[in-house]
Design an enzyme around this catalytic site. Structure first.
Site, PDB file in Angstrom:
ATOM      1  N   LYS A 113       0.841  -1.207   0.000  1.00  0.00           N
ATOM      2  CA  LYS A 113       0.000   0.000   0.000  1.00  0.00           C
ATOM      3  C   LYS A 113       0.872   1.251   0.000  1.00  0.00           C
ATOM      4  CE  LYS A 113      -4.245  -1.968   1.629  1.00  0.00           C
ATOM      5  NZ  LYS A 113      -4.688  -2.694   2.796  1.00  0.00           N
ATOM      6  N   LYS A 196      -2.618 -10.579  -7.574  1.00  0.00           N
ATOM      7  CA  LYS A 196      -3.888 -11.273  -7.363  1.00  0.00           C
ATOM      8  C   LYS A 196      -5.044 -10.457  -7.954  1.00  0.00           C
ATOM      9  CE  LYS A 196      -5.398  -9.092  -3.166  1.00  0.00           C
ATOM     10  NZ  LYS A 196      -6.258  -9.040  -2.045  1.00  0.00           N
ATOM     11  N   LYS A 199     -10.630  -6.660  -5.744  1.00  0.00           N
ATOM     12  CA  LYS A 199     -11.832  -5.851  -5.979  1.00  0.00           C
ATOM     13  C   LYS A 199     -11.505  -4.369  -6.063  1.00  0.00           C
ATOM     14  CE  LYS A 199     -13.570  -7.179  -1.377  1.00  0.00           C
ATOM     15  NZ  LYS A 199     -12.539  -6.825  -0.442  1.00  0.00           N
TER      16      LYS A 199
HETATM   17  P1  TYM Z   1     -10.507  -9.038   1.656  1.00  0.00           P
HETATM   18  O1  TYM Z   1     -11.801  -8.322   1.819  1.00  0.00           O
HETATM   19  O2  TYM Z   1      -9.421  -8.369   0.904  1.00  0.00           O
HETATM   20  O3  TYM Z   1     -10.749 -10.455   1.003  1.00  0.00           O
HETATM   21  C1  TYM Z   1     -11.702 -11.346   1.532  1.00  0.00           C
HETATM   22  C2  TYM Z   1     -11.235 -12.777   1.367  1.00  0.00           C
HETATM   23  O4  TYM Z   1     -11.052 -13.098   0.004  1.00  0.00           O
HETATM   24  C3  TYM Z   1      -9.735 -13.628  -0.191  1.00  0.00           C
HETATM   25  N1  TYM Z   1      -9.262 -13.204  -1.515  1.00  0.00           N
HETATM   26  C4  TYM Z   1      -8.795 -14.028  -2.453  1.00  0.00           C
HETATM   27  N2  TYM Z   1      -8.633 -15.367  -2.480  1.00  0.00           N
HETATM   28  C5  TYM Z   1      -8.134 -15.901  -3.615  1.00  0.00           C
HETATM   29  N3  TYM Z   1      -7.793 -15.158  -4.706  1.00  0.00           N
HETATM   30  C6  TYM Z   1      -7.944 -13.829  -4.721  1.00  0.00           C
HETATM   31  N4  TYM Z   1      -7.622 -13.112  -5.784  1.00  0.00           N
HETATM   32  C7  TYM Z   1      -8.470 -13.194  -3.553  1.00  0.00           C
HETATM   33  N5  TYM Z   1      -8.749 -11.907  -3.233  1.00  0.00           N
HETATM   34  C8  TYM Z   1      -9.226 -11.929  -1.978  1.00  0.00           C
HETATM   35  C9  TYM Z   1      -8.901 -13.010   0.926  1.00  0.00           C
HETATM   36  O5  TYM Z   1      -7.738 -13.754   1.173  1.00  0.00           O
HETATM   37  C10 TYM Z   1      -9.881 -13.035   2.076  1.00  0.00           C
HETATM   38  O6  TYM Z   1      -9.896 -14.308   2.683  1.00  0.00           O
HETATM   39  N6  TYM Z   1      -8.229  -8.414   6.042  1.00  0.00           N
HETATM   40  C11 TYM Z   1      -9.197  -9.183   5.356  1.00  0.00           C
HETATM   41  C12 TYM Z   1     -10.557  -9.188   6.024  1.00  0.00           C
HETATM   42  C13 TYM Z   1     -10.547  -9.580   7.450  1.00  0.00           C
HETATM   43  C14 TYM Z   1     -10.473 -10.886   7.965  1.00  0.00           C
HETATM   44  C15 TYM Z   1     -10.547 -10.755   9.377  1.00  0.00           C
HETATM   45  C16 TYM Z   1     -10.327 -12.130   7.363  1.00  0.00           C
HETATM   46  C17 TYM Z   1     -10.680  -8.741   8.522  1.00  0.00           C
HETATM   47  N7  TYM Z   1     -10.689  -9.435   9.677  1.00  0.00           N
HETATM   48  C18 TYM Z   1     -10.484 -11.882  10.200  1.00  0.00           C
HETATM   49  C19 TYM Z   1     -10.251 -13.246   8.176  1.00  0.00           C
HETATM   50  C20 TYM Z   1     -10.334 -13.107   9.570  1.00  0.00           C
HETATM   51  C21 TYM Z   1      -9.377  -8.623   3.955  1.00  0.00           C
HETATM   52  O7  TYM Z   1      -9.122  -7.497   3.707  1.00  0.00           O
HETATM   53  O8  TYM Z   1      -9.943  -9.489   3.089  1.00  0.00           O
END
Ligand code: TYM
Length: 333
Positions: A113, A196, A199
């Site tokens: 970031k 990756k 979104k």
């Molecule tokens: P976030 O919102 O970026 O993504 C949500 C989940 O989707 C997975 N993910 C992917 N998996 C495979 N390929 C991809 N291209 C891809 N893009 C996203 C992410 O690995 C995630 O599992 N910090 C976290 C949210 C969070 C969280 C937590 C997760 C906050 N507290 C506690 C688990 C436990 C996040 O920003 O995910």
């Protein structure tokens, strides 16, 4: 016997992608039949990045509708909003005091970031983000955290903090384990296969949204970068042929077919054949999710009831566990 606890969450920071589904939600849907699951909408993580004309309230309901449309069942799982349970941020402050500047500075997502935003306007929320994530997880005495590959380092940090805390105060926290799929844990961006699928990407041709229109799917998959080696053979080799391996991963994850079988079936065929069939798989798969989504998205009182129920269940556990933590560190007699 008491069921193990599963915790995971997604930021309501934009329309969800097939990466979110394949890496995370797909695992959730299965796990809810076996474990005591908490699936959070992590709105406090979302406000670390500011977007113009972004309606967070709407985005929360969009995300909830996607959870439901993908098969998360509020009768089996607790679905709730992070900011509604104040113990998350309270625990986060406590854990801040048990984690180090050095370890936060080393987080890859933080470093990325810094580069993305050219070291400008980086708020402290972005820096402390993994601690809030650790609080989300540890607050519920979680055993398993189903996530994509990109979150692995954050879970390692969470485990380190929990172990440190336990060494000081006795066994307070369960040490959570990440659940990361062998295939599909990192769906790559369609045109820039070094990163990756995300979104928050500005290039929409890199992404297939869960609500993507049929005609866009054909177009985007057709445009997806494939590999320019001489053989142009369809084979799974994520290092040397990331583009075609990514398409194979998507195909396999959505059909449940083994990659070796898919490769065998496409033996002697062209990249475009695989792309065409993958588009069809995607369309077939997303059709049902989209139908479910549009059936519920405008039923706001139904959605709000689910949040209300989920919040009550989450609050009950969070309150009990947080009181125990406070007692242990002498914040409460
Ligand atoms: P976030 O919102 O970026 O993504 C949500 C989940 O989707 C997975 N993910 C992917 N998996 C495979 N390929 C991809 N291209 C891809 N893009 C996203 C992410 O690995 C995630 O599992 N910090 C976290 C949210 C969070 C969280 C937590 C997760 C906050 N507290 C506690 C688990 C436990 C996040 O920003 O995910």
């Amino acid at each position: 016997m008491k069921k193990n606890i599963v915790f995971s969450g997604i930021q309501p920071s934009g329309k969800l992608t097939i990466g979110n589904y394949i890496g995370a939600i797909k695992q959730w849907v299965k796990m809810q039949n076996k474990y005591n699951c908490f699936f959070c909408i992590v709105d406090l993580h979302t406000i670390t990045l500011k977007k113009k004309n972004f309606d967070l309230n709407n985005a929360i309901l969009d995300t909830l509708s996607i959870y439901l449309a993908c098969g998360i069942n509020p009768k089996k799982s607790v679905i709730f909003i992070q900011s509604h349970i104040s113990e998350h941020t309270q625990l986060s402050w406590i854990l801040n005091c048990y984690s180090y500047y050095g370890e936060l500075k080393r987080m890859t997502q933080f470093k990325n970031k810094l580069i993305k935003y050219n070291f400008k306007n980086i708020n402290s929320g972005i820096f402390f983000y993994p601690i809030l994530m650790a609080s989300d997880i540890l607050l519920y005495q979680t055993s398993y955290v189903p996530i994509g590959e990109d979150q692995k380092q954050h879970i390692e940090l969470c485990r380190n903090i929990a172990n440190r805390f336990n060494n000081n105060y006795g066994n307070i926290f369960n040490i959570p384990k990440p659940c990361i799929l062998k295939y599909g844990s990192k769906i790559l961006s369609l045109q820039e296969t070094k990163k990756k699928m995300s979104k928050s990407d500005n290039n929409y041709n890199n992404i297939i949204y869960l609500l993507e229109k049929k005609e866009n799917i054909f177009k985007k998959i057709k445009l997806a970068k494939t590999d320019s080696d001489k053989t142009r053979k369809i084979k799974y080799d994520i290092i040397n042929k990331p583009g075609i391996s990514n398409i194979l991963n998507i195909f396999a994850s959505l059909t449940g077919e083994k990659i070796t079988n898919i490769v065998k079936n496409f033996n002697g065929k062209m990249y475009n054949d695989l792309k065409y069939e993958t588009s069809k798989v995607l369309i077939y798969f997303l059709e049902k999710i989209q139908e479910n989504y549009y059936n519920i998205r405008n039923k706001e009182s139904f959605l709000k009831d689910i949040i209300y129920d989920g919040n009550i269940k989450a609050k009950k556990i969070a309150k009990i566990n947080f009181l125990k933590i406070k007692k242990k560190i002498n914040l409460l007699k």
